[in-house]
Scaffold this motif. Structure first.
Motif, short mmCIF file in Angstrom:
data_model
loop_
_atom_site.label_atom_id
_atom_site.label_comp_id
_atom_site.label_asym_id
_atom_site.label_seq_id
_atom_site.Cartn_x
_atom_site.Cartn_y
_atom_site.Cartn_z
N MET A 192 0.90 -1.14 -0.03
CA MET A 192 0.05 -0.01 0.20
C MET A 192 0.93 1.46 0.11
SD MET A 192 -3.14 -1.09 -0.46
CE MET A 192 -4.21 0.30 0.15
N LYS A 193 1.93 1.10 0.67
CA LYS A 193 2.76 2.38 0.70
C LYS A 193 3.51 2.44 -0.61
CE LYS A 193 4.05 2.21 5.65
NZ LYS A 193 5.11 2.07 6.65
N PHE A 194 3.51 1.54 -1.22
CA PHE A 194 4.19 1.38 -2.61
C PHE A 194 3.28 2.41 -3.52
CE2 PHE A 194 4.90 0.04 -7.14
CZ PHE A 194 6.31 -0.36 -7.00
N TYR A 195 1.99 1.93 -3.49
CA TYR A 195 0.78 2.69 -4.37
C TYR A 195 0.85 4.08 -3.91
CZ TYR A 195 -0.26 -2.10 -5.85
OH TYR A 195 -0.39 -3.41 -6.58
N ALA A 196 0.83 4.21 -2.62
CA ALA A 196 0.75 5.92 -2.23
C ALA A 196 2.06 6.74 -2.68
CB ALA A 196 0.90 5.81 -0.54
N LEU A 197 3.07 6.10 -2.29
CA LEU A 197 4.26 6.79 -3.04
C LEU A 197 4.21 7.02 -4.51
CD1 LEU A 197 7.27 7.83 -3.01
CD2 LEU A 197 8.10 5.54 -3.02
N VAL A 198 3.58 5.96 -5.44
CA VAL A 198 3.47 6.28 -6.94
C VAL A 198 2.61 7.34 -7.36
CG1 VAL A 198 2.72 5.22 -9.16
CG2 VAL A 198 4.33 3.81 -7.36
N LEU A 199 1.34 7.23 -6.53
CA LEU A 199 0.38 8.42 -6.66
C LEU A 199 0.64 9.62 -6.22
CD1 LEU A 199 -3.35 6.71 -5.95
CD2 LEU A 199 -2.13 7.03 -8.05
N TRP A 200 1.62 9.83 -5.21
CA TRP A 200 2.08 10.97 -4.72
C TRP A 200 3.04 11.51 -5.94
CZ3 TRP A 200 6.88 11.38 -1.28
CH2 TRP A 200 7.28 12.71 -1.12
N ARG A 201 3.94 10.82 -6.11
CA ARG A 201 4.78 11.42 -7.18
C ARG A 201 4.10 11.68 -8.76
NH1 ARG A 201 8.22 13.74 -4.47
NH2 ARG A 201 10.00 12.44 -3.45
#
Length: 298
Positions: A192-201
């Motif tokens: 989930m943190k992986f996806y959060a990071l991608v969407l943030w960037r």
């Protein structure tokens, strides 16, 4: 006719799609056991899926199709109507999945029927957690990809992205197992943190909420990430990718024994269990290993 900058030739478009990228499942594999990463991403050794994994893929497909329907049709009965035809589609595309029910014809038919009914039970649990007719997701099964400033490319598939009328963003992930113990929860939150990071960037704003929905026991876990945490996580992924590249050049993918080994398909070729890995095929180009549909349904 002059070609616009956005109209890439087919070969160039294919090359772009195939640029090496790190997925959440393969990053988690390397973190758990570098040799497991090698078997999956480098050797690409086929693994036999479990019925639970395939059922998870089926339930994900049903929920994706459900949200494509008008809101008033997103009811339990309609969801269950989707199970059989979607299983027919998936098993036709993946005959080895249907083979999980091979054996005596009558027994196989009963086993498959019971298994499909268990998928319906997971859908019942889903409807107990939320009302899909009241939601209009921005995206379902969304492929997301971004290149970090360091050059590391991240790629994955998000089960669902919700955006509230007031602008808040929520990332939702369905899990067809029970709410995990500590190790499982750490792996799920890593994803989930992986996806959060991608969407943030990609979007320039940290998602407001991460939500895990466990469809076996009807539990939901929510988490609110913050920018400082995602910056640290970004450095973690960059370090993992550099470690993968070093291992790829040397061929030194060492096994890391843990409780998770009991579920590994590769014990027969793992030195920790007296096995011998196949000859290292080399590292012609860095490839983080894409997510599979089974990874996404995990």
């Amino acid at each position: 006719m002059t070609q616009s900058a956005t109209e890439l030739p087919a070969a160039a478009e294919t090359a772009e799609r195939r640029k090496p990228a790190l997925s959440p499942s393969r990053a988690s594999d390397f973190k758990q056991c570098p040799l497991l990463y090698r078997f999956r991403a480098v050797d690409k050794i086929p693994e036999t899926p479990s019925k639970a994994q395939v059922r998870g893929t089926l339930v994900h497909a049903v929920l994706e199709r459900l949200f494509a329907l008008p809101a008033e049709e997103r009811v339990p009965a309609r969801a269950k109507e989707l199970v059989d035809p979607l299983w027919a589609e998936l098993s036709a595309e993946n005959p080895e999945w249907a083979a999980l029910f091979s054996g005596d014809a009558d027994d196989a038919a009963t086993a498959e029927s019971d298994w499909l009914a268990s998928a319906g039970e997971l859908l019942d649990t889903y409807f107990g957690l939320e009302d899909p007719s009241a939601l209009e997701p921005q995206a379902c099964e969304e492929r997301v990809e971004v290149e970090l400033g360091s050059g590391v490319r991240l790629r994955g598939y998000v089960d669902r992205i919700d955006v509230a009328e007031t602008g808040e963003v929520r990332i939702v992930d369905y899990k067809t197992g029970a709410a995990p113990r500590e190790i499982g929860e750490i792996k799920a939150m890593f994803q989930m943190k992986f996806y959060a990071l991608v969407l943030w960037r990609l979007r320039g704003a940290v998602p407001d909420q991460l939500k895990l929905m466990y469809l076996t026991d009807g539990q939901s876990l929510t988490y609110t990430p913050d920018e400082a945490e995602l910056r640290r996580f970004e450095r973690t992924l960059e370090a993992i990718w550099q470690a993968i590249l070093r291992a790829g050049k040397s061929g030194d993918f060492r096994p890391s024994k843990s409780k998770l080994c009991r579920w590994c398909d590769h014990q027969a070729r793992c030195p920790e269990f007296g096995g011998t890995p196949p000859e290292y095929p080399g590292w012609p180009e860095p490839d983080g290993g894409d997510e599979t549909v089974l990874d996404r349904a995990d």
